[in-house]
Design a protein around this motif. Sequence first.
Motif, short mmCIF file in Angstrom:
data_model
loop_
_atom_site.label_atom_id
_atom_site.label_comp_id
_atom_site.label_asym_id
_atom_site.label_seq_id
_atom_site.Cartn_x
_atom_site.Cartn_y
_atom_site.Cartn_z
N ASN A 248 0.84 -1.18 0.00
CA ASN A 248 0.00 0.00 0.00
C ASN A 248 0.88 1.24 0.00
OD1 ASN A 248 -2.35 -1.49 0.10
ND2 ASN A 248 -2.33 -1.60 2.32
N ARG B 264 1.27 5.29 -0.71
CA ARG B 264 0.45 6.51 -0.71
C ARG B 264 1.17 7.60 -1.50
NH1 ARG B 264 -3.92 5.95 2.46
NH2 ARG B 264 -3.78 4.39 4.06
N PHE B 265 0.38 8.35 -2.24
CA PHE B 265 0.90 9.46 -3.03
C PHE B 265 0.46 10.77 -2.41
CE2 PHE B 265 0.79 5.81 -5.79
CZ PHE B 265 2.02 5.87 -6.42
N ARG B 266 1.19 11.82 -2.71
CA ARG B 266 0.91 13.14 -2.16
C ARG B 266 -0.48 13.61 -2.55
NH1 ARG B 266 5.25 15.39 -4.04
NH2 ARG B 266 4.30 16.00 -6.00
N ASP B 267 -0.83 13.43 -3.82
CA ASP B 267 -2.15 13.82 -4.31
C ASP B 267 -2.44 13.08 -5.61
OD1 ASP B 267 -0.53 15.11 -6.17
OD2 ASP B 267 -0.92 17.11 -5.36
N ASN B 268 -3.62 13.30 -6.17
CA ASN B 268 -4.01 12.61 -7.40
C ASN B 268 -3.13 13.00 -8.58
OD1 ASN B 268 -6.01 11.18 -6.16
ND2 ASN B 268 -7.65 12.59 -6.72
N LEU C 24 -0.01 10.82 -8.47
CA LEU C 24 -0.34 9.46 -8.90
C LEU C 24 -0.53 9.41 -10.42
CD1 LEU C 24 -1.06 6.51 -8.56
CD2 LEU C 24 -3.35 7.23 -7.82
#
Length: 100
Positions: A1, A3-7, A10
Amino acid sequence: NIRFRDNAQLMNVCQRIVSQVGRRVDDASPICDARLADGSRVNVIAPPLAIDGPVLTIRKFRKDKLTLDKHAYRDTQRQEILRTRHYRLIYSSICHTFLT
């Protein structure tokens, strides 16, 4: 899993991955299925189809093939674990019945 900073970050990663195999993903082409150079499969679903933001899935496969012998060995181990758990459950039920 991961996680990215924001869309946007990504989506940038998705673009970079699929561009390596000559594909693209954007508003006009929001779905991309591709095979990477190492044989892995990548799937990207981007807005507007992905309502909550882009979705990236990478499926990596085993380097060593699962032979019939290895599969049978793994299945035997799994059956032994289930059998042990089953016996423990029966033993616990019997002890509970006699002690109450």
